[in-house]
Write an enzyme that holds these catalytic residues in place. Structure first.
Site, mmCIF file in Angstrom:
data_model
loop_
_atom_site.group_PDB
_atom_site.id
_atom_site.type_symbol
_atom_site.label_atom_id
_atom_site.label_comp_id
_atom_site.label_asym_id
_atom_site.label_seq_id
_atom_site.Cartn_x
_atom_site.Cartn_y
_atom_site.Cartn_z
ATOM 1 N N HIS A 194 0.853 -1.203 0.000
ATOM 2 C CA HIS A 194 0.000 0.000 0.000
ATOM 3 C C HIS A 194 0.879 1.240 0.000
ATOM 4 O O HIS A 194 2.059 1.163 0.366
ATOM 5 C CB HIS A 194 -0.870 -0.003 1.266
ATOM 6 C CG HIS A 194 -0.026 0.018 2.518
ATOM 7 N ND1 HIS A 194 0.473 -1.136 3.092
ATOM 8 C CD2 HIS A 194 0.464 1.044 3.264
ATOM 9 C CE1 HIS A 194 1.219 -0.824 4.135
ATOM 10 N NE2 HIS A 194 1.240 0.498 4.268
ATOM 11 N N HIS A 208 5.565 5.513 -1.864
ATOM 12 C CA HIS A 208 6.291 4.252 -2.055
ATOM 13 C C HIS A 208 5.503 3.091 -1.470
ATOM 14 O O HIS A 208 4.713 3.272 -0.539
ATOM 15 C CB HIS A 208 7.667 4.322 -1.389
ATOM 16 C CG HIS A 208 7.603 4.431 0.105
ATOM 17 N ND1 HIS A 208 7.378 5.630 0.749
ATOM 18 C CD2 HIS A 208 7.700 3.498 1.075
ATOM 19 C CE1 HIS A 208 7.354 5.428 2.048
ATOM 20 N NE2 HIS A 208 7.544 4.138 2.283
HETATM 21 P P1 ATP Z 1 6.360 -3.317 11.005
HETATM 22 O O1 ATP Z 1 6.279 -2.072 11.841
HETATM 23 O O2 ATP Z 1 6.162 -4.563 11.800
HETATM 24 O O3 ATP Z 1 7.582 -3.362 10.172
HETATM 25 P P2 ATP Z 1 4.510 -2.034 9.251
HETATM 26 O O4 ATP Z 1 5.533 -0.942 9.234
HETATM 27 O O5 ATP Z 1 3.952 -2.480 7.953
HETATM 28 O O6 ATP Z 1 5.121 -3.295 9.980
HETATM 29 P P3 ATP Z 1 3.130 -0.219 10.917
HETATM 30 O O7 ATP Z 1 4.403 0.096 11.657
HETATM 31 O O8 ATP Z 1 1.871 -0.288 11.705
HETATM 32 O O9 ATP Z 1 3.283 -1.605 10.171
HETATM 33 O O10 ATP Z 1 2.989 0.857 9.766
HETATM 34 C C1 ATP Z 1 1.839 0.981 8.964
HETATM 35 C C2 ATP Z 1 2.203 1.816 7.755
HETATM 36 O O11 ATP Z 1 2.652 3.105 8.175
HETATM 37 C C3 ATP Z 1 3.359 1.243 6.931
HETATM 38 O O12 ATP Z 1 3.160 1.614 5.585
HETATM 39 C C4 ATP Z 1 4.570 1.959 7.482
HETATM 40 O O13 ATP Z 1 5.603 2.052 6.523
HETATM 41 C C5 ATP Z 1 4.001 3.328 7.797
HETATM 42 N N1 ATP Z 1 4.690 3.936 8.925
HETATM 43 C C6 ATP Z 1 4.966 3.368 10.116
HETATM 44 N N2 ATP Z 1 5.582 4.210 10.943
HETATM 45 C C7 ATP Z 1 5.722 5.378 10.269
HETATM 46 C C8 ATP Z 1 6.275 6.663 10.570
HETATM 47 N N3 ATP Z 1 6.819 6.940 11.753
HETATM 48 N N4 ATP Z 1 6.216 7.618 9.606
HETATM 49 C C9 ATP Z 1 5.657 7.360 8.422
HETATM 50 N N5 ATP Z 1 5.116 6.181 8.064
HETATM 51 C C10 ATP Z 1 5.142 5.207 8.974
#
Ligand code: ATP
Ligand code: MG
EC number: 3.1.4.58
Length: 187
Positions: free
Chosen positions: A42, A126
């Site tokens: 996504h 991205h």
């Molecule tokens: P994991 O954290 O286990 O690697 P994930 O990143 O897919 O898995 P989340 O951390 O809940 O799950 O993130 C959900 C979405 O938000 C993902 O697309 C992630 O790249 C994005 N995301 C997470 N943290 C941030 C942040 N601090 N700033 C911008 N985007 C974020």
């Protein structure tokens, strides 16, 4: 609850990219990367982090308004890139300016609803493909996607997604995403 605002490409576009990434899985060290499953790919437009459930009504109201202010538009998945040696991603081309405006509106709406959204970083559309710990160079992976261009698709929907981080302790378990609400863009 942990929330983010996203756009999801159609499964046909994700399948094209999945085909292109098949080659990447054959590169040395591919097994040391944590790959995201294609059906979870996504674009994150705004990351809200932990949001109190009580904010949901106003949040959904404001995100819906943000969606309706921006037109449906066209993108295609294109190229690979990386954030250092931490994140390998696929990019987008086409009406990325419209997507960026939508992201800005979504972040602003979420902030007005009381979510602690970080609006400081420039929006960089991205799809996260894999994550590394830093001991693997992501350069060859990004380069292997340099010539990738997917078919154009229509972006017509904005989603509010809940993320449940792995909690069971099962190795390799991935976060679960659940779409809580979705809105059509302007047509
Ligand atoms: P994991 O954290 O286990 O690697 P994930 O990143 O897919 O898995 P989340 O951390 O809940 O799950 O993130 C959900 C979405 O938000 C993902 O697309 C992630 O790249 C994005 N995301 C997470 N943290 C941030 C942040 N601090 N700033 C911008 N985007 C974020
Ligand atoms: Mg994360």
């Amino acid at each position: 609850m942990r929330l983010f605002v996203a756009v999801t490409p159609p499964s046909s576009a994700l399948a094209e990219l999945a085909d292109a990434t098949a080659l990447l899985h054959a590169l040395p060290d591919a097994g040391r990367l944590r790959w995201a499953a294609p059906d979870t790919w996504h674009f994150t437009l705004a990351f809200l982090g932990e949001v109190d459930e009580g904010l949901l009504p106003e949040l959904t109201e404001r995100l819906g308004r943000a969606a309706h202010r921006h037109p449906a538009h066209e993108l295609w998945l294109a190229r690979g890139g990386r954030f250092g040696d931490r994140v390998l991603w696929a990019g987008a081309e086409g009406d990325v300016g419209v997507l960026g405006e939508l992201a800005r509106s979504a972040a602003a709406g979420a902030r007005r609803a009381g979510a602690g959204v970080d609006e400081s970083r420039a929006f960089h559309p991205h799809l996260t493909l894999a994550r590394a710990t830093g001991r693997v160079s992501l350069r060859p992976y990004a380069e292997a996607l340099a010539d990738f261009r997917g078919s154009p698709f229509r972006v017509g929907r904005l989603e509010l997604v809940r993320s449940r981080l792995p909690g069971s302790g099962v190795p390799g378990e991935r976060p679960r995403y659940e779409t809580l609400a979705a809105w059509d863009l302007r047509t």
